[in-house]
Scaffold this motif. Structure first.
Motif, PDB file in Angstrom:
ATOM      1  N   LEU A 253     100.261  54.017  -9.549  1.00  0.00           N
ATOM      2  CA  LEU A 253      99.256  53.096 -10.053  1.00  0.00           C
ATOM      3  C   LEU A 253      97.862  53.513  -9.602  1.00  0.00           C
ATOM      4  O   LEU A 253      96.890  53.394 -10.359  1.00  0.00           O
ATOM      5  N   GLU A 254      97.746  54.021  -8.394  1.00  0.00           N
ATOM      6  CA  GLU A 254      96.442  54.490  -7.913  1.00  0.00           C
ATOM      7  C   GLU A 254      96.000  55.743  -8.658  1.00  0.00           C
ATOM      8  O   GLU A 254      94.803  55.925  -8.950  1.00  0.00           O
ATOM      9  N   GLN A 255      96.951  56.619  -8.990  1.00  0.00           N
ATOM     10  CA  GLN A 255      96.580  57.806  -9.763  1.00  0.00           C
ATOM     11  C   GLN A 255      96.104  57.422 -11.164  1.00  0.00           C
ATOM     12  O   GLN A 255      95.138  58.000 -11.684  1.00  0.00           O
TER      13      GLN A 255
ATOM     14  N   ALA B 285      94.750  54.532 -12.015  1.00  0.00           N
ATOM     15  CA  ALA B 285      93.447  53.864 -11.891  1.00  0.00           C
ATOM     16  C   ALA B 285      92.341  54.870 -11.628  1.00  0.00           C
ATOM     17  O   ALA B 285      91.189  54.647 -12.045  1.00  0.00           O
ATOM     18  N   GLY B 286      92.653  55.989 -10.992  1.00  0.00           N
ATOM     19  CA  GLY B 286      91.611  56.990 -10.729  1.00  0.00           C
ATOM     20  C   GLY B 286      91.197  57.739 -11.966  1.00  0.00           C
ATOM     21  O   GLY B 286      90.078  58.242 -12.044  1.00  0.00           O
ATOM     22  N   ARG B 287      92.092  57.853 -12.978  1.00  0.00           N
ATOM     23  CA  ARG B 287      91.755  58.565 -14.216  1.00  0.00           C
ATOM     24  C   ARG B 287      91.015  57.688 -15.204  1.00  0.00           C
ATOM     25  O   ARG B 287      90.402  58.197 -16.154  1.00  0.00           O
ATOM     26  N   LEU B 288      91.051  56.397 -15.032  1.00  0.00           N
ATOM     27  CA  LEU B 288      90.362  55.499 -15.966  1.00  0.00           C
ATOM     28  C   LEU B 288      88.853  55.585 -15.741  1.00  0.00           C
ATOM     29  O   LEU B 288      88.392  55.738 -14.606  1.00  0.00           O
ATOM     30  N   PRO B 289      88.070  55.492 -16.813  1.00  0.00           N
ATOM     31  CA  PRO B 289      86.614  55.540 -16.654  1.00  0.00           C
ATOM     32  C   PRO B 289      86.108  54.267 -15.975  1.00  0.00           C
ATOM     33  O   PRO B 289      86.682  53.185 -16.092  1.00  0.00           O
ATOM     34  N   ALA B 290      85.045  54.404 -15.261  1.00  0.00           N
ATOM     35  CA  ALA B 290      84.457  53.246 -14.566  1.00  0.00           C
ATOM     36  C   ALA B 290      83.813  52.328 -15.576  1.00  0.00           C
ATOM     37  O   ALA B 290      83.087  52.774 -16.483  1.00  0.00           O
ATOM     38  N   THR B 291      84.071  51.031 -15.434  1.00  0.00           N
ATOM     39  CA  THR B 291      83.496  50.050 -16.334  1.00  0.00           C
ATOM     40  C   THR B 291      82.144  49.621 -15.814  1.00  0.00           C
ATOM     41  O   THR B 291      81.889  49.546 -14.622  1.00  0.00           O
TER      42      THR B 291
END
Length: 245
Positions: free
Chosen positions: A234-236, A238-244
């Motif tokens: 889950l952390e991996q 979340a790290g690939r998602l772009p920052a909102t």
């Protein structure tokens, strides 16, 4: 009938000087009993409150040595192995009762009762004449058994040799409290650390706790140390998602 035995003059003089001292006054309970003068004269002694009856002796056991357990072992115990300093707990790594403490900063060691006694005597000798109170945070409660030199293998476990204590990494061994200068206490703990196996450090009340060999200070928290080194799926993600925004 035989006459009673005669006492020598010096023995009779010593016996005449003997006296039974009264017991120490005990703390009164919240429900205080009525005073002794309020009791009628015909009250039997066994009906009086126990707090009002004076005792000619004390049944309090004598203070035992902190380096030897009160009761023996039912069976011969094993010394055990010292744990690897991986951390996981901060218990016993901070000063609780005193103002200064002596903490192990080396890996786990097995310290004998004789070594602890020598370190305690060293501290008391250095601080002789000063008002202080010394606290011992560990106790020698592990029995060490030996079979002797040049003995064949087998034939059962050996006989008792001495008591020891298994000191974990970053554990407080001694604490001291009193009207003492910091440099004097530092010197006393330095002399005591030289008598003990391993490396030790001087700590004060309020210093951060230690988990393993890492101090929980400067942003380092216990949760950060306990988390797995490898990132969870889950952390991996979340790290690939772009920052909102």
């Amino acid at each position: 009938t035989m006459p009673p035995p005669r006492l020598l003059p010096h023995l009779s003089a010593q016996l005449s000087r003997l006296a039974i001292a009264p017991a120490r006054p005990c703390r009164r309970s919240p429900i205080q009993p009525p005073p002794l003068t309020a009791m009628p004269d015909h009250t039997p002694q066994f009906l009086l409150p126990s707090a009002l009856l004076s005792r000619s002796f004390s049944s309090t056991p004598r203070r035992l040595d902190w380096l030897a357990p009160k009761g023996g072992e039912n069976k011969k115990s094993r010394k055990g192995r010292c744990r690897v300093p991986t951390g996981g707990s901060t218990r016993g790594t901070t000063v609780v009762w005193g103002d200064y403490g002596l903490r192990m900063r080396d890996h786990d060691r097995r310290v004998s009762a004789a070594q602890l006694k020598i370190a305690e005597d060293t501290i008391k000798k250095r601080l002789r004449g000063m008002k202080f109170r010394l606290y011992m945070r560990i106790a020698a409660n592990i029995g060490v058994y030996t079979s002797g030199n040049e003995s064949r293998m087998g034939k059962g476990k050996g006989s008792f040799d001495h008591w020891a204590s298994r000191v974990a990494v970053s554990k407080i061994i001694f604490e001291i409290k009193g009207d003492l200068h910091e440099q004097v206490v530092r010197d006393a703990f330095r002399l005591a650390g030289n008598k003990l196996p391993g490396l030790y450090e001087f700590v004060k009340k309020g210093d951060p706790p230690v988990m393993g060999i890492t101090k929980l200070a400067n942003g380092v928290t216990a949760e950060e140390l306990k988390r797995p080194r490898r990132k969870l799926p889950l952390e991996q993600t979340a790290g690939r998602l772009p920052a909102t925004v």
